[in-house]
Motif scaffolding. Structure first.
Motif, mmCIF file in Angstrom:
data_model
loop_
_atom_site.group_PDB
_atom_site.id
_atom_site.type_symbol
_atom_site.label_atom_id
_atom_site.label_comp_id
_atom_site.label_asym_id
_atom_site.label_seq_id
_atom_site.Cartn_x
_atom_site.Cartn_y
_atom_site.Cartn_z
ATOM 1 N N GLY A 122 -2.275 48.371 53.669
ATOM 2 C CA GLY A 122 -2.762 50.147 53.424
ATOM 3 C C GLY A 122 -1.614 50.758 53.073
ATOM 4 N N TYR A 123 -0.464 50.202 52.663
ATOM 5 C CA TYR A 123 0.730 51.053 52.331
ATOM 6 C C TYR A 123 0.845 51.399 50.632
ATOM 7 N N SER A 124 1.313 52.470 50.293
ATOM 8 C CA SER A 124 1.677 52.818 49.071
ATOM 9 C C SER A 124 2.922 52.452 49.104
ATOM 10 N N LEU A 125 3.517 52.138 47.604
ATOM 11 C CA LEU A 125 4.658 51.872 47.619
ATOM 12 C C LEU A 125 5.572 52.833 46.536
ATOM 13 N N TYR A 126 6.953 52.914 47.092
ATOM 14 C CA TYR A 126 7.556 53.646 46.214
ATOM 15 C C TYR A 126 9.109 53.037 46.088
ATOM 16 N N CYS A 127 9.774 53.144 44.921
ATOM 17 C CA CYS A 127 10.921 52.595 44.446
ATOM 18 C C CYS A 127 11.852 53.873 44.520
ATOM 19 N N PHE A 128 12.990 53.539 45.447
ATOM 20 C CA PHE A 128 14.008 54.404 45.066
ATOM 21 C C PHE A 128 15.042 54.369 44.175
ATOM 22 N N ARG A 129 14.930 55.068 42.857
ATOM 23 C CA ARG A 129 15.624 54.551 41.727
ATOM 24 C C ARG A 129 17.016 55.444 41.909
ATOM 25 N N GLY A 146 17.692 58.882 41.632
ATOM 26 C CA GLY A 146 17.514 59.777 42.965
ATOM 27 C C GLY A 146 16.073 60.232 43.355
ATOM 28 N N ASP A 147 15.211 59.787 42.672
ATOM 29 C CA ASP A 147 13.665 59.842 42.880
ATOM 30 C C ASP A 147 12.995 58.847 43.314
ATOM 31 N N LEU A 148 11.528 59.188 43.597
ATOM 32 C CA LEU A 148 10.990 57.961 44.133
ATOM 33 C C LEU A 148 9.803 57.670 43.025
ATOM 34 N N MET A 149 9.710 56.456 42.789
ATOM 35 C CA MET A 149 9.032 56.210 41.751
ATOM 36 C C MET A 149 7.860 55.412 42.173
ATOM 37 N N ARG A 150 6.302 55.934 42.001
ATOM 38 C CA ARG A 150 5.066 55.018 42.452
ATOM 39 C C ARG A 150 5.375 53.657 41.899
ATOM 40 N N TYR A 151 4.816 52.817 42.846
ATOM 41 C CA TYR A 151 5.030 51.230 42.594
ATOM 42 C C TYR A 151 4.234 50.447 43.113
ATOM 43 N N ALA A 152 3.758 49.274 42.183
ATOM 44 C CA ALA A 152 2.566 48.323 42.740
ATOM 45 C C ALA A 152 3.196 46.999 42.537
ATOM 46 N N LYS A 168 2.129 55.341 54.210
ATOM 47 C CA LYS A 168 0.555 55.565 54.151
ATOM 48 C C LYS A 168 0.301 57.078 53.932
ATOM 49 N N ARG A 169 1.539 57.952 53.582
ATOM 50 C CA ARG A 169 1.471 59.332 53.065
ATOM 51 C C ARG A 169 1.733 59.408 51.704
ATOM 52 N N ASP A 170 1.048 60.495 51.266
ATOM 53 C CA ASP A 170 1.295 60.881 49.960
ATOM 54 C C ASP A 170 2.767 61.578 49.640
ATOM 55 N N GLY A 181 8.684 66.595 49.797
ATOM 56 C CA GLY A 181 9.679 67.212 49.637
ATOM 57 C C GLY A 181 10.933 66.615 49.765
ATOM 58 N N TYR A 182 11.038 65.117 50.138
ATOM 59 C CA TYR A 182 12.371 64.353 50.322
ATOM 60 C C TYR A 182 12.783 64.335 49.183
ATOM 61 N N ALA A 183 12.322 63.866 48.082
ATOM 62 C CA ALA A 183 12.560 63.836 46.699
ATOM 63 C C ALA A 183 11.687 63.761 45.622
ATOM 64 N N SER A 184 12.008 64.065 44.400
ATOM 65 C CA SER A 184 11.019 64.054 43.295
ATOM 66 C C SER A 184 10.376 62.853 43.401
ATOM 67 N N VAL A 185 8.851 62.666 43.122
ATOM 68 C CA VAL A 185 8.054 61.809 42.882
ATOM 69 C C VAL A 185 7.566 61.610 41.683
ATOM 70 N N VAL A 186 7.512 60.452 40.861
ATOM 71 C CA VAL A 186 7.366 60.256 39.528
ATOM 72 C C VAL A 186 6.542 59.070 39.505
ATOM 73 N N ASP A 187 5.628 59.012 38.453
ATOM 74 C CA ASP A 187 4.888 57.958 38.205
ATOM 75 C C ASP A 187 5.704 56.797 37.787
ATOM 76 N N TYR A 188 4.970 55.731 37.785
ATOM 77 C CA TYR A 188 5.687 54.383 37.424
ATOM 78 C C TYR A 188 6.230 54.660 36.090
#
Length: 177
Positions: free
Chosen positions: A72-79, A82-88, A104-106, A111-118
């Motif tokens: 049930g986790y969503s994944l983000y890549c630390f690029r 300096g951003d978080l990229m949505r990942y699968a 499991k959070r959006d 506000g930790y880092a900018s979030v970008v789409d894959y």
């Protein structure tokens, strides 16, 4: 000491965040602590997704990502940007070794880092660069990630020159690819 024993011994059962960088053993550790996840469903993970280390233990880095998704986790890549990229798990990783966030959070509102789409362009550019690097592990990662790339990238000549240069340097790989 296994992660599950560390958690039980030192009383970390209500941890908010677990960092796993255990050189390919992350999947085994995750499996062992699944009861903790059931009891603490909001726990988040930062883990190293390491192509070579996972391969050494007989699984792909996608298997680890898929297991987090199954839980049930969503994944983000630390690029590096300096951003978080949505990942699968079905996408190319880009780099052979990256830190990932399983939550499991959006994260877009945190506000930790900018979030970008894959970003396929970034991942495919990193794969092309890895084929040109002298380090064989980087090249093997790039070749393994090609199957997750977009058809237009695979059909283009963008990566083929780098691949041909790799084959020219490693002729034995041509029959195994």
């Amino acid at each position: 000491m296994p992660l599950v024993d560390i958690i039980e011994t030192f009383g970390f059962a209500d941890a908010d965040l677990i960092k796993m960088d255990i050189e390919g053993s992350e999947l085994a550790a995750l499996t062992a602590i699944e009861p903790l996840i059931v009891d603490n469903p909001e726990v988040e993970f930062v883990y190293e997704s390491n192509f070579e280390a996972c391969d050494f233990y007989g699984h792909a880095r996608q298997d680890l990502a898929r297991r987090f998704e199954d839980l049930g986790y969503s994944l983000y890549c630390f690029r590096p940007q300096g951003d978080l990229m949505r990942y699968a798990s079905s996408l190319p990783q880009g780099l052979a070794i990256v830190d990932m966030l399983a939550t499991k959070r959006d994260m877009s509102g945190v506000g930790y880092a900018s979030v970008v789409d894959y970003d396929y362009d970034w991942a495919e550019r990193e794969i092309r660069r890895a084929l040109n690097r002298p380090m064989e592990v980087q090249q093997k990662h790039a070749l393994s990630d090609l199957k997750y790339c977009r058809p237009e990238f695979l059909d283009s000549g963008v990566w083929k020159r780098a691949y041909q240069a790799y084959l020219d340097k490693n002729p034995a790989s041509a029959s195994g690819s």
